[in-house]
Design an enzyme around this catalytic site. Structure first.
Site, PDB file in Angstrom:
ATOM      1  N   GLY A 258       6.680  -6.267  -0.706  1.00  0.00           N
ATOM      2  CA  GLY A 258       6.007  -6.203   0.585  1.00  0.00           C
ATOM      3  C   GLY A 258       6.980  -6.547   1.691  1.00  0.00           C
TER       4      GLY A 258
ATOM      5  N   LYS B 185      -2.463  -8.229  -7.902  1.00  0.00           N
ATOM      6  CA  LYS B 185      -3.199  -8.250  -6.627  1.00  0.00           C
ATOM      7  C   LYS B 185      -2.649  -7.130  -5.742  1.00  0.00           C
ATOM      8  CE  LYS B 185      -2.801  -9.500  -2.670  1.00  0.00           C
ATOM      9  NZ  LYS B 185      -3.528  -8.368  -2.070  1.00  0.00           N
TER      10      LYS B 185
ATOM     11  N   GLU C 162      10.900  -7.923  -3.648  1.00  0.00           N
ATOM     12  CA  GLU C 162      11.308  -6.591  -3.167  1.00  0.00           C
ATOM     13  C   GLU C 162      10.767  -6.478  -1.746  1.00  0.00           C
ATOM     14  OE1 GLU C 162      13.217  -4.449  -4.632  1.00  0.00           O
ATOM     15  OE2 GLU C 162      13.292  -5.252  -6.651  1.00  0.00           O
ATOM     16  N   LEU C 163      11.644  -6.659  -0.767  1.00  0.00           N
ATOM     17  CA  LEU C 163      11.161  -6.821   0.614  1.00  0.00           C
ATOM     18  C   LEU C 163      11.551  -5.637   1.503  1.00  0.00           C
ATOM     19  CD1 LEU C 163      11.950 -10.648   0.841  1.00  0.00           C
ATOM     20  CD2 LEU C 163       9.889  -9.518   0.004  1.00  0.00           C
TER      21      LEU C 163
ATOM     22  N   ARG D 241      10.188  11.619   3.199  1.00  0.00           N
ATOM     23  CA  ARG D 241       9.493  11.337   1.944  1.00  0.00           C
ATOM     24  C   ARG D 241       8.475  10.237   2.227  1.00  0.00           C
ATOM     25  NH1 ARG D 241      11.493   7.496  -1.762  1.00  0.00           N
ATOM     26  NH2 ARG D 241      10.410   7.579  -3.754  1.00  0.00           N
TER      27      ARG D 241
ATOM     28  N   ARG E  44       5.896  -0.564 -11.713  1.00  0.00           N
ATOM     29  CA  ARG E  44       7.261  -1.090 -11.754  1.00  0.00           C
ATOM     30  C   ARG E  44       7.246  -2.587 -12.091  1.00  0.00           C
ATOM     31  NH1 ARG E  44      10.995   0.494  -6.657  1.00  0.00           N
ATOM     32  NH2 ARG E  44      10.354  -1.521  -5.839  1.00  0.00           N
TER      33      ARG E  44
ATOM     34  N   GLU F 175      11.837  -1.928  11.170  1.00  0.00           N
ATOM     35  CA  GLU F 175      11.529  -1.007  10.078  1.00  0.00           C
ATOM     36  C   GLU F 175      10.405  -0.110  10.590  1.00  0.00           C
ATOM     37  OE1 GLU F 175       9.961  -2.902   6.555  1.00  0.00           O
ATOM     38  OE2 GLU F 175      10.710  -1.298   5.277  1.00  0.00           O
TER      39      GLU F 175
ATOM     40  N   CYS G  10      10.197   1.768   1.883  1.00  0.00           N
ATOM     41  CA  CYS G  10      11.183   0.716   2.187  1.00  0.00           C
ATOM     42  C   CYS G  10      12.588   1.308   2.175  1.00  0.00           C
ATOM     43  CB  CYS G  10      11.071  -0.408   1.169  1.00  0.00           C
ATOM     44  SG  CYS G  10      11.145   0.192  -0.510  1.00  0.00           S
TER      45      CYS G  10
ATOM     46  N   TRP H  47       0.813  -1.228   0.000  1.00  0.00           N
ATOM     47  CA  TRP H  47       0.000   0.000   0.000  1.00  0.00           C
ATOM     48  C   TRP H  47       0.840   1.270   0.000  1.00  0.00           C
ATOM     49  CZ3 TRP H  47       1.918   2.306   4.207  1.00  0.00           C
ATOM     50  CH2 TRP H  47       2.361   1.507   5.259  1.00  0.00           C
ATOM     51  N   ASN H  48       2.159   1.175   0.267  1.00  0.00           N
ATOM     52  CA  ASN H  48       2.887   2.430   0.537  1.00  0.00           C
ATOM     53  C   ASN H  48       3.175   3.257  -0.718  1.00  0.00           C
ATOM     54  OD1 ASN H  48       4.856   0.606  -0.300  1.00  0.00           O
ATOM     55  ND2 ASN H  48       6.436   1.515   0.977  1.00  0.00           N
TER      56      ASN H  48
HETATM   57  P1  NAP Z   1       2.726  -6.882   3.373  1.00  0.00           P
HETATM   58  O1  NAP Z   1       1.878  -7.001   4.565  1.00  0.00           O
HETATM   59  O2  NAP Z   1       3.798  -7.894   3.164  1.00  0.00           O
HETATM   60  O3  NAP Z   1       1.713  -6.890   2.130  1.00  0.00           O
HETATM   61  C1  NAP Z   1       2.166  -6.740   0.819  1.00  0.00           C
HETATM   62  C2  NAP Z   1       1.201  -7.437  -0.123  1.00  0.00           C
HETATM   63  O4  NAP Z   1       1.180  -8.821   0.166  1.00  0.00           O
HETATM   64  C3  NAP Z   1      -0.234  -6.951  -0.033  1.00  0.00           C
HETATM   65  O5  NAP Z   1      -0.804  -7.003  -1.311  1.00  0.00           O
HETATM   66  C4  NAP Z   1      -0.872  -7.993   0.873  1.00  0.00           C
HETATM   67  O6  NAP Z   1      -2.239  -8.150   0.648  1.00  0.00           O
HETATM   68  C5  NAP Z   1      -0.146  -9.237   0.427  1.00  0.00           C
HETATM   69  N1  NAP Z   1      -0.110 -10.290   1.435  1.00  0.00           N
HETATM   70  C6  NAP Z   1      -0.145 -10.183   2.782  1.00  0.00           C
HETATM   71  N2  NAP Z   1      -0.064 -11.404   3.346  1.00  0.00           N
HETATM   72  C7  NAP Z   1       0.040 -12.293   2.330  1.00  0.00           C
HETATM   73  C8  NAP Z   1       0.168 -13.706   2.269  1.00  0.00           C
HETATM   74  N3  NAP Z   1       0.220 -14.465   3.372  1.00  0.00           N
HETATM   75  N4  NAP Z   1       0.256 -14.288   1.065  1.00  0.00           N
HETATM   76  C9  NAP Z   1       0.217 -13.545  -0.052  1.00  0.00           C
HETATM   77  N5  NAP Z   1       0.101 -12.204  -0.069  1.00  0.00           N
HETATM   78  C10 NAP Z   1       0.008 -11.584   1.109  1.00  0.00           C
HETATM   79  O7  NAP Z   1       3.435  -5.482   3.272  1.00  0.00           O
HETATM   80  P2  NAP Z   1       2.801  -4.027   3.446  1.00  0.00           P
HETATM   81  O8  NAP Z   1       2.569  -3.803   4.888  1.00  0.00           O
HETATM   82  O9  NAP Z   1       1.667  -3.830   2.495  1.00  0.00           O
HETATM   83  O10 NAP Z   1       3.998  -3.109   2.893  1.00  0.00           O
HETATM   84  C11 NAP Z   1       5.029  -2.689   3.687  1.00  0.00           C
HETATM   85  C12 NAP Z   1       6.264  -3.549   3.448  1.00  0.00           C
HETATM   86  O11 NAP Z   1       6.605  -3.541   2.067  1.00  0.00           O
HETATM   87  C13 NAP Z   1       7.468  -2.976   4.164  1.00  0.00           C
HETATM   88  O12 NAP Z   1       8.205  -4.024   4.771  1.00  0.00           O
HETATM   89  C14 NAP Z   1       8.282  -2.348   3.036  1.00  0.00           C
HETATM   90  O13 NAP Z   1       9.652  -2.236   3.288  1.00  0.00           O
HETATM   91  C15 NAP Z   1       7.987  -3.271   1.911  1.00  0.00           C
HETATM   92  N6  NAP Z   1       8.273  -2.605   0.626  1.00  0.00           N
HETATM   93  C16 NAP Z   1       9.389  -2.978  -0.059  1.00  0.00           C
HETATM   94  C17 NAP Z   1       9.710  -2.327  -1.251  1.00  0.00           C
HETATM   95  C18 NAP Z   1      10.924  -2.719  -2.041  1.00  0.00           C
HETATM   96  O14 NAP Z   1      11.008  -2.333  -3.205  1.00  0.00           O
HETATM   97  N7  NAP Z   1      11.878  -3.458  -1.484  1.00  0.00           N
HETATM   98  C19 NAP Z   1       8.880  -1.309  -1.725  1.00  0.00           C
HETATM   99  C20 NAP Z   1       7.757  -0.958  -0.991  1.00  0.00           C
HETATM  100  C21 NAP Z   1       7.454  -1.616   0.190  1.00  0.00           C
HETATM  101  P3  NAP Z   1      -3.342  -7.624   1.702  1.00  0.00           P
HETATM  102  O15 NAP Z   1      -3.167  -6.154   1.771  1.00  0.00           O
HETATM  103  O16 NAP Z   1      -4.627  -8.024   1.079  1.00  0.00           O
HETATM  104  O17 NAP Z   1      -3.054  -8.295   3.001  1.00  0.00           O
END
Ligand code: NAP
Length: 483
Positions: free
Chosen positions: A236, A182, A258-259, A286, A167, A388, A292, A158-159
């Protein structure tokens, strides 16, 4: 959101399957909330298992024709998507603000950044490299070519709801893959708007699909078991990434991951203080700290520490926080009350572990706002230093020796991003000792569609953007021919 004649526009809140917007088999919907005031922006369609299957089957049926389309034709679809979204950047930014809560300037910058991936990969679509050479024994010709990998499942957070989607979508389409996107539950409207723009750009039915299941875990597990799926591109948290890597292993599905990050920001002795403060402000604030790449662990040399704290503290104390719909507000809301409370809890824990609140440290009574915060006397290895933060909190650790700063910075499971402020030559040499996929030297932001984005260690696998991004959606094929 307003239309050209100023009337409020209703954002698209449906699934997109096989070229058609649809409600979903169950007719169920879930609310998408504006985190700045808790109001409902839209009710989005829930995708059932049958809807996810239909999306995968549409992508599988569309794959033979789309992968056989000329690179130039694919490039032109992407170019049109770039032009459409460039013209509509304000609308896209407004949708981002409404469902994500970020500041207008962040949303508008994201709209531009996101759109640029279509332009960049429109250019990369026609530049996929190959090879033709004689074998060392001169018994054959070696032809190396690249084939689109196949149906790709794209999962986004979502961020950066627009940029994380484009991307992935842009390189996948450029490579000739078909896709099921998704998005995160908090931000499906931005994803729907982008998918609609691609459809208007002329992408054939089935090439791009959008699903929003009620429970991501079981739905994605099921999708990864579908025989058509050959690629998972996920952005995520590291925790979910680990789970998906295990699931992808069952069918040996190719993954790009991309974690999460936990970026160190090092201020070296001799750094230009004003440059370091401004860079640190951008690196931290920002996207309201929900990036991330956000600077998370500040390591400031003893000689500059007190001045740095004072200047950054003054800058943070002056920040105007409020709804992203008012462009005067520099920092918006966090995405949810849950995220706001997570940040508040981390700060409380830090204080319990000996940190001092120099600025901020408060959450809003209503809306998902958290005050820009500066913590000093933070201990390396404390809870906040290992987490984080994903919010507007700068946590400062003091150091005395440069080698010490390098080992503190590298002492993390994450390896996505790092920042160094100091004399340029010394900073570049030091950057090469940091275990991070990306390092910013004397600047607060690195993201660029033309640069490889990604991390080392538990921050991920693979790269997005640049000439590498398209390779994530291609498989190398070697053809041997008699010499
Ligand atoms: P998240 O909880 O891991 O969720 C990311 C995506 O995965 C969402 O679409 C979510 O869907 C889905 N998801 C959640 N649980 C899942 C499962 N068990 N199986 C399959 N899909 C699942 O992360 P977030 O809180 O949205 O985002 C923040 C994280 O993303 C931070 O750790 C950040 O550093 C990371 N991030 C990394 C980058 C990079 O380029 N390295 C860029 C941006 C963000 P639902 O919303 O429906 O649960």
């Amino acid at each position: 959101m307003t239309t050209a004649d100023g009337a409020p526009a209703v954002p698209i809140a449906d699934l997109f399957i096989d070229g058609k917007w649809c409600e979903g088999a169950t007719g169920e919907r879930f609310p998408v909330t504006d985190p700045s005031d808790g109001t409902t922006v839209a009710e989005f369609a829930v995708a059932s298992d049958a809807d996810c299957d239909a999306a995968l089957e549409a992508a599988a049926s569309a794959f033979p024709a789309w992968s056989a389309t000329s690179p130039r034709a694919r490039s032109e679809v992407l170019r049109r998507a770039f032009e459409i979204l460039t013209a509509e950047a304000d609308i896209l930014a407004e949708i981002i603000v409404r469902e994500n809560g970020k500041a207008w300037s962040d949303a508008r910058a994201e709209a531009t950044y996101a759109t640029e991936f279509f332009r960049w990969f429109a250019e990369e679509a026609v530049r996929v490299p190959g090879e033709y050479r004689l074998s060392p024994a001169a018994d054959k010709r070696i032809i190396v070519t690249h084939q689109p990998i196949g149906v790709s499942v794209l999962i986004t957070p979502w961020n950066f709801p627009a940029a994380m989607a484009t991307r992935k979508l842009a390189p996948a389409l450029a490579a000739g893959c078909t896709t099921v996107l998704k998005p995160a539950r908090e931000t499906p409207l931005t994803a729907a708007y982008i998918v609609d723009a691609i459809a208007r750009a002329g992408v054939p039915a089935g090439v791009v699909n959008l699903v929003t299941p009620k429970a991501s875990g079981p739905a994605v597990t099921r999708m990864l078991a579908h025989p058509a799926v050959r690629k998972l591109s996920f952005t995520g948290s590291t925790e979910v990434g680990r789970t998906l890597l295990k699931q992808a292993a069952d069918r040996v599905v190719s993954t790009s991951m991309e974690l999460g990050g936990n970026a160190p920001l090092i201020v070296l002795p001799g750094a230009d203080l004003d440059m370091a403060v401004e860079g640190a402000y951008i690196a931290k604030m920002r996207n309201g700290g929900s990036a991330c790449t956000s600077a998370n662990r500040f390591y400031v040399h003893d000689s500059l520490h007190d001045d740095f704290v004072e200047k950054l503290g003054n800058r943070l104390a002056a920040v105007v926080v409020g709804s992203g719909l008012d462009p005067a507000n520099e920092v918006g809301a966090l995405v949810s009350l849950y995220e706001r409370d997570k940040v508040a809890e981390l700060v409380d824990t830090a204080v319990g572990e000996g940190a001092r609140v120099a600025v901020g440290g408060t959450k809003s009574e209503t809306g998902a706002f958290y005050a820009p915060t500066l913590l000093t006397d933070v201990r390396h290895g404390s809870t906040i230093n290992r987490s984080e933060i994903f919010g507007p909190v700068s946590a400062i650790v003091r150091f005395t020796e440069v080698d010490e700063a390098v080992s503190l910075a590298n002492d993390s499971e994450a390896g996505l991003m790092a920042y160094v402020f100091g004399e340029e030559g010394q900073s570049i040499r030091l950057a090469q000792r940091l275990n991070a996929g990306m390092v910013a030297v004397n600047r607060g932001v690195v993201s660029d569609p033309a640069a490889p984005f990604g991390g080392t260690k538990q921050s991920g696998l693979g790269r997005e953007g640049s000439s590498e991004g398209i390779l994530e959606f291609l498989e190398t094929q070697y053809i041997a021919v008699d010499a």
